[in-house]
Write an enzyme that holds these catalytic residues in place. Structure first.
Site, PDB file in Angstrom:
ATOM      1  N   HIS A 249      43.412  39.594  34.927  1.00  0.00           N
ATOM      2  CA  HIS A 249      42.731  39.229  36.172  1.00  0.00           C
ATOM      3  C   HIS A 249      43.116  40.098  37.394  1.00  0.00           C
ATOM      4  CE1 HIS A 249      41.621  35.380  34.230  1.00  0.00           C
ATOM      5  NE2 HIS A 249      42.875  35.268  33.854  1.00  0.00           N
TER       6      HIS A 249
HETATM    7  C1  BDR Z   1      44.580  33.645  38.208  1.00  0.00           C
HETATM    8  O1  BDR Z   1      45.479  32.567  37.964  1.00  0.00           O
HETATM    9  C2  BDR Z   1      46.743  33.053  37.616  1.00  0.00           C
HETATM   10  O2  BDR Z   1      47.230  32.370  36.513  1.00  0.00           O
HETATM   11  C3  BDR Z   1      46.617  34.527  37.398  1.00  0.00           C
HETATM   12  O3  BDR Z   1      47.770  35.209  37.843  1.00  0.00           O
HETATM   13  C4  BDR Z   1      45.399  34.905  38.203  1.00  0.00           C
HETATM   14  O4  BDR Z   1      45.748  35.232  39.538  1.00  0.00           O
HETATM   15  C5  BDR Z   1      43.476  33.600  37.160  1.00  0.00           C
HETATM   16  O5  BDR Z   1      42.767  32.401  37.236  1.00  0.00           O
END
Ligand code: BDR
Ligand code: CA
Length: 319
Positions: A249
């Site tokens: 992400h």
């Molecule tokens: C986001 O949530 C976190 O777990 C990850 O680091 C990312 O920023 C994805 O939904």
């Protein structure tokens, strides 16, 4: 994408809750000094509590060989509700996978929110970009405490929300927005230019086995740690989605600063649900333009994933 006028690197503050994917985003930025100047890293509670995210941020700077980077601790809980964490994804430390030494570089004494405010007030207006990789608590607190900074921010590039992919922590909400929907509401209503890397993008950026192997094949400490980190959180997403790899992400945010052309999206209106128990933290994105609400965000939907992973691999090799 350097500063268009001066060709100087773009000045950024990274607000983050590391998190393996946060770590990769930070490493990408620190590996790209021609395009990005990291003024500071501000930690927030999210994936794990603040006491761990600020330590993890420092571990990552040291892994990158950049102990001179300033790391600040910020808010330890969301504005208006109890903290929700994600150890089930990221492990107890938030950074499970590689064994990284305890950091020796100091944590800055100043609160992250004050650092953000002071930096924006001291820098020329429109010269600093905020990159948000976690819940938006620190940014919202800064805007509450010092509303004058809103006009001084060049833009906020953030990972959060979803439209077509809907939710990952609840059926309706993405984690970063869900953890602090009231903070997200402040940011999305701020009038500051926003670039949103939603799950619609990040779910197209999967760490497949060949991509993970490419990180490991870099052969330096960063490449090996990157492979171990992505391997660790892959186990959870592989099981959940049955996909060939986990979404990576947060580096979408820092990749955007270097290679914006690999993303496409729409400039649309996005509102945050703050009241409904069922859909709390939902990003209500007017993708199809069915309301007359004014656009407030560049909401990204696609990525050239091969180019993204090639960029990451090439840059991590520089550290
Ligand atoms: C986001 O949530 C976190 O777990 C990850 O680091 C990312 O920023 C994805 O939904
Ligand atoms: Ca994150």
């Amino acid at each position: 994408m350097t500063d268009a006028m001066t060709n100087a690197p773009r000045k950024i503050i990274i607000d983050t809750d590391p998190g393996q994917d946060d770590a990769m985003a930070i490493l990408l930025a620190l590996a790209s000094p021609e395009e990005i100047e990291v003024l500071g890293i501000t930690a927030v509670a999210g994936n794990v509590p603040l006491a761990l995210t600020e330590v993890n941020a420092r571990k990552i700077c040291e892994l990158a060989g950049k102990p001179q980077v300033k790391v600040f601790a910020g808010c330890d809980r969301p504005l208006d509700r109890a903290l929700v964490t994600a150890e089930h994804v990221h492990g107890q430390s938030g950074l499970d996978g590689p064994v990284l030494p305890d950091p020796t570089m100091p944590l800055q004494a100043q609160h992250a929110v004050d650092f953000i405010i002071e930096t924006l007030r001291d820098a020329p207006s429109g010269s600093v970009t905020l990159c948000a990789l976690g819940p938006l608590t620190n940014l919202a607190m800064a805007l509450r405490k010092a509303p004058d900074i809103a006009a001084r921010i060049r833009e906020i590039v953030l990972m959060g929300g979803a439209y077509f992919e809907v939710g990952n922590i609840t059926p309706a909400a993405e984690f970063n927005i869900y953890v602090d929907p009231h903070a997200a509401d402040i940011v999305f209503k701020s009038g500051i230019p926003l670039v949103v890397m939603s799950l619609d993008v990040t779910h197209k950026a999967l760490v497949t086995k060949p991509r993970n192997d490419a990180f490991r094949a870099i052969g330096n400490a960063v490449g090996i740690a990157a492979a171990q980190m992505t391997e660790f959180f892959e186990r959870f997403d592989r099981e959940k989605y049955g996909s060939e790899g986990a979404p990576l992400h947060d580096p979408c945010v820092t990749a955007y600063l270097i290679a914006p052309q690999i993303f496409t999206g729409r400039h649309i209106n996005v509102e945050i649900e703050t009241k409904s128990e069922l859909t709390l933290g939902m990003t209500v994105a007017d993708w199809w333009g069915v309301t007359d609400r004014a656009p407030n965000a560049m909401f990204m939907g696609t990525i050239d994933a091969d180019a993204y992973f090639a960029l990451l691999t090439e840059r991590l090799a520089r550290l």
